[in-house]
Motif scaffolding. Structure first.
Motif, short mmCIF file in Angstrom:
data_model
loop_
_atom_site.label_atom_id
_atom_site.label_comp_id
_atom_site.label_asym_id
_atom_site.label_seq_id
_atom_site.Cartn_x
_atom_site.Cartn_y
_atom_site.Cartn_z
N VAL A 19 0.84 -1.20 0.00
CA VAL A 19 0.00 0.00 0.00
C VAL A 19 0.88 1.25 0.00
O VAL A 19 0.61 2.21 -0.74
N LEU A 20 1.92 1.28 0.82
CA LEU A 20 2.82 2.43 0.84
C LEU A 20 3.54 2.62 -0.48
O LEU A 20 3.71 3.74 -0.97
N LEU A 21 3.95 1.52 -1.10
CA LEU A 21 4.60 1.58 -2.40
C LEU A 21 3.64 2.13 -3.46
O LEU A 21 4.02 2.98 -4.27
N LEU A 22 2.38 1.70 -3.43
CA LEU A 22 1.38 2.20 -4.37
C LEU A 22 1.15 3.70 -4.16
O LEU A 22 1.05 4.47 -5.13
N LEU A 27 1.89 9.40 -5.97
CA LEU A 27 2.43 10.74 -5.72
C LEU A 27 3.48 11.12 -6.75
O LEU A 27 3.53 12.26 -7.21
N ALA A 28 4.33 10.20 -7.13
CA ALA A 28 5.36 10.48 -8.12
C ALA A 28 4.75 10.79 -9.47
O ALA A 28 5.17 11.73 -10.16
N VAL A 29 3.73 10.03 -9.88
CA VAL A 29 3.07 10.28 -11.16
C VAL A 29 2.36 11.64 -11.12
O VAL A 29 2.43 12.43 -12.07
N ALA A 30 1.67 11.94 -10.03
CA ALA A 30 0.97 13.22 -9.91
C ALA A 30 1.95 14.39 -9.96
O ALA A 30 1.71 15.39 -10.63
N ALA A 31 3.06 14.29 -9.26
CA ALA A 31 4.07 15.35 -9.27
C ALA A 31 4.64 15.55 -10.66
O ALA A 31 4.86 16.68 -11.10
N THR A 32 4.85 14.47 -11.40
CA THR A 32 5.36 14.56 -12.77
C THR A 32 4.36 15.26 -13.67
O THR A 32 4.72 16.14 -14.46
#
Length: 186
Positions: A19-22, A27-32
């Motif tokens: 769950v933490l990895l997901l 968050l990484a995709v949203a920031a990108t």
């Protein structure tokens, strides 16, 4: 005989890790996406004799500016009917802001309005710390509004741009940029 069977809990450590990895991936995709689609906001500078209606006016001044812009339509209609500009007293009697004396006008600087010939309204503030004095020239379909924050203001006799600038008046302009309206490119 009784048999006791011990049931061990499922490995919650692996599920929590997944769950933490997901969450980190989301968050990484949203920031990108935000970084790639972000636009830089360039704020256009106005000349020194002008003020931006959104950025450079106090809340009281913004309210009076908006009221003047709205009341201009009524002034134009009355001008067509009467062949003369209505007096501030007529506009106040009709209840048009900012000419009407009410709680709002008092809290915005308690301006005393007068008609200047040939086609301008001057509102002299009674509270310069709250709002400056305003001048609206109604010489065309698009008015121009000027602001002067001096405490002891002399009524201008010359209403040309150069004379107003020399007397310390600043023209209020409304800029519409990306900060005001969103631009959607499809």
């Amino acid at each position: 005989m009784s048999t006791t069977q011990v049931v061990r809990p499922a490995g919650a450590g692996h599920e929590t890790l997944y769950v933490l990895l997901l969450c980190l991936i989301i968050l990484a995709v949203a920031a990108t996406v935000v970084t790639l689609h972000g636009e830089t906001q360039e704020i256009a500078a106005v000349p020194s004799h002008q003020l931006d209606a959104r950025r450079d006016l106090s809340p009281a001044e913004q309210g009076i500016y908006a009221d003047l812009r709205v009341t201009l339509d009524e002034i134009q209609l009355l001008l067509q009917e009467q062949d003369a500009l209505p007096t501030p007293e007529q506009l106040a009697k009709e209840g048009f802001a900012p000419f009407a004396q009410d709680a709002s006008s008092v809290s915005r600087g308690d301006h005393h309005w007068q008609l200047l010939e040939p086609s301008a309204y001057l509102g002299v503030t009674q509270a310069p710390s709250i709002s400056g004095s305003l001048l609206m020239r109604v010489h065309s379909a698009e008015p121009d509004i000027w602001l002067n924050r001096q405490a002891n203001l002399a009524v201008p006799s010359d209403l040309t741009d150069q004379a107003l600038i020399a007397a310390g008046w600043q023209q209020v302009v409304a800029q519409f940029d990306a900060g005001v309206t969103r631009q959607h490119r499809h």
